[in-house]
Design an enzyme around this catalytic site. Structure first.
Site, PDB file in Angstrom:
ATOM      1  N   LYS A 166       0.857  -1.194   0.000  1.00 30.04           N
ATOM      2  CA  LYS A 166       0.000   0.000   0.000  1.00 30.04           C
ATOM      3  C   LYS A 166       0.890   1.240   0.000  1.00 30.04           C
ATOM      4  O   LYS A 166       1.728   1.414   0.893  1.00 30.04           O
ATOM      5  CB  LYS A 166      -0.910   0.009   1.239  1.00 30.04           C
TER       6      LYS A 166
HETATM    7  O1  G3P Z   1      -7.056   0.625   5.752  1.00 30.71           O
HETATM    8  C1  G3P Z   1      -7.484   1.916   5.433  1.00 30.71           C
HETATM    9  C2  G3P Z   1      -8.884   2.227   5.799  1.00 30.71           C
HETATM   10  O2  G3P Z   1      -9.627   1.048   5.922  1.00 30.71           O
HETATM   11  C3  G3P Z   1      -9.048   3.129   6.959  1.00 30.71           C
HETATM   12  O3  G3P Z   1     -10.275   2.921   7.557  1.00 30.71           O
HETATM   13  O4  G3P Z   1     -11.885   3.085   9.393  1.00 30.71           O
HETATM   14  O5  G3P Z   1      -9.569   4.032   9.690  1.00 30.71           O
HETATM   15  O6  G3P Z   1     -11.199   5.140   8.169  1.00 30.71           O
HETATM   16  P1  G3P Z   1     -10.758   3.862   8.780  1.00 30.71           P
END
Ligand code: G3P
Length: 226
Positions: A85
């Site tokens: 990533k």
């Molecule tokens: O992995 C990246 C993404 O899933 C972040 O999610 O829930 O931290 O906004 P969140």
């Protein structure tokens, strides 16, 4: 639409794999911070558990050359099925181009908030772009609409890059993307659990069992009859 789990806790991943059709695991630095210790210890355990399924692991470096080195390091340890990533920022795009031209490493453009970031990343050879649905909503924009726009431009321009939609706060956000035919979503275990948690379903199952036991006897199932 493939379903991935956004987590690094081995037990939770194991449980998700046991019950649901999971196609891979995504992590990010915040997710790793919830486990702590040597990140590769946990990532190796996840790799062992999921075999050759896809795992997405994020770089921390912010300079292109360092991102490239970090990407090689990650893939050397965790295998070819690992998608690195890389943040969709200038240095990230530079790194994506280098990786694309000089290696076989697959990468996922992450922290995607806009269609233009996704466009640049796709042109740089990203296997996936990962738009952050809920975080876009939190900025006052519409995360679902951004994902749909990205999907349209990828299709209309014949691009091979896929969408791995991320950052969900509820099931409805996932359902809207399901309907639109998005390639993959990654969801946290608590969101996944809520996909099927429903008191009406539990009650219907209980009624069926109780009706069957009313004539067949307690604890009986179809196996008890021929
Ligand atoms: O992995 C990246 C993404 O899933 C972040 O999610 O829930 O931290 O906004 P969140």
């Amino acid at each position: 639409m493939r379903l991935l789990i956004d987590n690094a806790q081995v037990e939770l991943i194991n449980k998700a794999y046991e019950f649901y059709p999971i196609s891979g695991v995504t992590t990010n630095p915040t997710i790793l911070s919830k486990v702590g210790g040597n990140p590769f210890e946990i990532l190796r355990q996840i790799r062992e558990m999921i075999g050759e399924e896809e795992m997405h692991v994020q770089v921390i470096s912010t300079k292109a050359d360092e991102i490239v080195e970090e990407a090689k390091h990650i893939v050397n340890i965790l295998g070819r099925e690992t998608f690195v990533k890389i943040p969709a920022i200038d240095e990230g795009f530079k790194a994506m181009k280098i990786l694309s031209y000089t290696t076989e490493i697959s990468f996922t453009a992450t922290a995607v908030y806009t269609t233009m970031q996704a466009f640049i990343a796709a042109e740089c050879g990203a296997a996936y772009v990962a738009p952050y649905v809920n975080r876009i909503d939190n900025l006052g924009y519409n995360g679902i609409e951004v994902v749909k726009q990205i999907k349209n431009f990828l299709i209309n321009n014949g691009m091979e890059t896929e969408i791995l939609a991320a950052s969900f706060k509820n099931s409805q956000q996932v359902v809207e993307l399901l309907e639109y035919g998005i390639d993959a979503v990654t969801v946290a275990p608590d969101i996944l659990k809520n996909f099927v948690k429903n008191a009406a379903v539990d009650s219907a199952i209980e009624d069926f069992i109780s009706d069957f036991e009313s004539f067949a006897g307690e604890g009986k199932t179809m196996k008890d009859f021929k």
